[in-house]
Design an enzyme around this catalytic site. Structure first.
Site, mmCIF file in Angstrom:
data_model
loop_
_atom_site.group_PDB
_atom_site.id
_atom_site.type_symbol
_atom_site.label_atom_id
_atom_site.label_comp_id
_atom_site.label_asym_id
_atom_site.label_seq_id
_atom_site.Cartn_x
_atom_site.Cartn_y
_atom_site.Cartn_z
ATOM 1 N N LYS A 170 -12.935 -2.275 6.534
ATOM 2 C CA LYS A 170 -12.505 -3.288 7.477
ATOM 3 C C LYS A 170 -13.017 -3.188 8.879
ATOM 4 C CE LYS A 170 -8.675 -2.507 4.554
ATOM 5 N NZ LYS A 170 -8.721 -3.867 3.723
ATOM 6 N N ASP A 180 -2.178 6.418 6.208
ATOM 7 C CA ASP A 180 -3.064 5.549 5.780
ATOM 8 C C ASP A 180 -3.719 4.518 6.841
ATOM 9 O OD1 ASP A 180 -4.829 3.754 4.467
ATOM 10 O OD2 ASP A 180 -3.363 3.018 3.154
ATOM 11 N N TRP A 212 0.933 -1.152 -0.048
ATOM 12 C CA TRP A 212 0.014 0.001 0.033
ATOM 13 C C TRP A 212 0.897 1.006 -0.141
ATOM 14 C CZ3 TRP A 212 -4.024 -0.932 -1.920
ATOM 15 C CH2 TRP A 212 -4.715 -2.375 -1.703
#
Ligand code: PMP
Length: 372
Positions: free
Chosen positions: A208, A184, A102
């Protein structure tokens, strides 16, 4: 009805109580005679949900008053582009820490934006190993970030590799050096208390710990949003959405409604301190099964950075890993296959996964190892 035990990395398990309530309210929300999905985003019924979700976020996370709470669309991936579009102007530099896929994607997008406008992107630190994979995250003292950087960006939990910052200490931040720190937290937010003021901006895709996919949460210092570029299209400027309480255009109303229900559920569990205890116990059950297996299971991640949210597990070989996933599925455990780029097994333990589910999976791991 036969609900499985879902260990998916996201979209992920949602609390049963939340899904039940959504089901009960689906056709007639609060006596309005229509679904929440069918309400105008400017109407009273939806507005109440929307503002309550924001208020709950503020309360649960103790978000300071000088921070905005914003709902966006486009996923966390959109943020990889939107962050530099807003905060990396011509002649400026931004620094990126890369500890997995990511972080890699975030820096790649920033480089595209930087190249188009004469700005620079610096690699502050990377933990990519010789095989191109990741088993740790660079510790903050190893980050190389010049004082004049417009911001530093990192992902606090690398969902694919199972590497997490701040397991036994505070999350890294360069705010005390006057460097805006952007994080993030897609697979990290809302499983434990964090200190919001250590960041100029936090963002997270909801799918999530927060709700379904389709909405991205942004928490940002108002003063930081003020310095954002105002020459980019309005829809891409953070201030547009912050100033309009995320009602500048039509927000993803049903997703935000579910986020509100999930936040209410977290309150009922006793808030973030209580949820954290539970999550750490869940992770201990799985890591405990790995350690007790005499080497059959192996977690490749540096011991002090093993993620509480995503446990990456390797078995002796791919054949064993395939057999594990297949047998686990037959036994009612799903979502365990590792990311296609990383292989192995991945056990995601987001808030809605119960301690009992984690314990049952740990017991399954032990019996699988004994019988293989
Ligand atoms: N960052 C992290 C840490 C993630 O785990 C993910 C998705 N798994 C993303 C970014 C990308 O999110 P999205 O698919 O919502 O764009």
């Amino acid at each position: 009805m036969n609900r499985v035990l879902n260990f998916s990395a996201g979209p992920a398990a949602l609390p049963f109580e939340v899904l039940s309530q959504a089901q009960r309210e689906l056709l007639d929300f609060n006596g309005t005679g229509m679904s929440v999905m069918e309400q105008s985003h400017r109407g009273k019924a939806y507005e109440t949900v929307h503002m309550r979700a924001i208020a709950r976020l503020r309360q649960l996370m103790k978000i300071p008053d000088d921070y905005s709470v914003v709902f966006l669309q486009g996923g966390a991936s959109m943020q990889f582009a939107q962050v530099p579009l807003n905060f990396l102007s011509a002649g400026q530099k931004a620094a990126y820490v890369v500890n997995g896929t990511w972080g890699d994607k975030a820096i790649a997008e920033a480089k595209i934006v930087a190249a188009s406008r004469g700005a620079e992107v610096l690699l502050a630190a990377s933990s990519k190993d010789a095989k191109g994979s990741y088993q740790s995250a660079p510790l903050q003292p190893l980050w190389s970030v010049p004082n004049e950087a417009a911001y530093v960006h990192y992902a606090s939990n690398e969902t694919i590799h199972g590497i997490q910052y701040g397991i036994s200490d505070a999350l890294p931040s360069l705010e005390s050096r006057g460097i805006s720190t952007i994080c993030d937290m897609s697979s990290d937010l809302m499983w434990r208390p964090i200190n919001v003021s250590d960041f100029s901006m936090i963002y997270a895709g909801a799918q999530k710990n927060l709700g379904p996919s389709g909405v991205t949460l942004l928490i940002a210092k108002r003063k930081f949003l003020d310095v954002g570029d105002s020459r980019i299209p309005k829809m891409l400027q953070y201030r547009t959405h912050a100033e309009a309480d995320s009602l500048y255009n039509t927000p993803p109303t049903f997703a935000i409604y579910l986020v509100d229900l999930v936040l209410g559920w977290i309150e009922q569990q006793g808030g973030l301190e209580a949820i954290e205890r539970l999550n750490r116990n869940k992770a201990s059950a799985i890591y405990g099964a790995i350690e007790a297996s005499g080497g059959f299971y192996r977690c490749p991640v540096e011991a002090s950075q093993r993620s509480v949210m995503n446990v990456v597990v390797r078995l002796p070989d791919e054949r064993a890993e395939e057999a594990f996933v297949a047998q686990a599925e037959q036994a009612g455990f799903v979502g365990l296959k590792g990311h296609r780029s990383a292989g192995g097994i991945r056990v995601s333990l987001y808030n809605a996964v119960t301690l009992e589910a984690a314990q049952r999976l740990a017991a399954f791991m032990t019996s699988f190892a004994a019988s293989f």
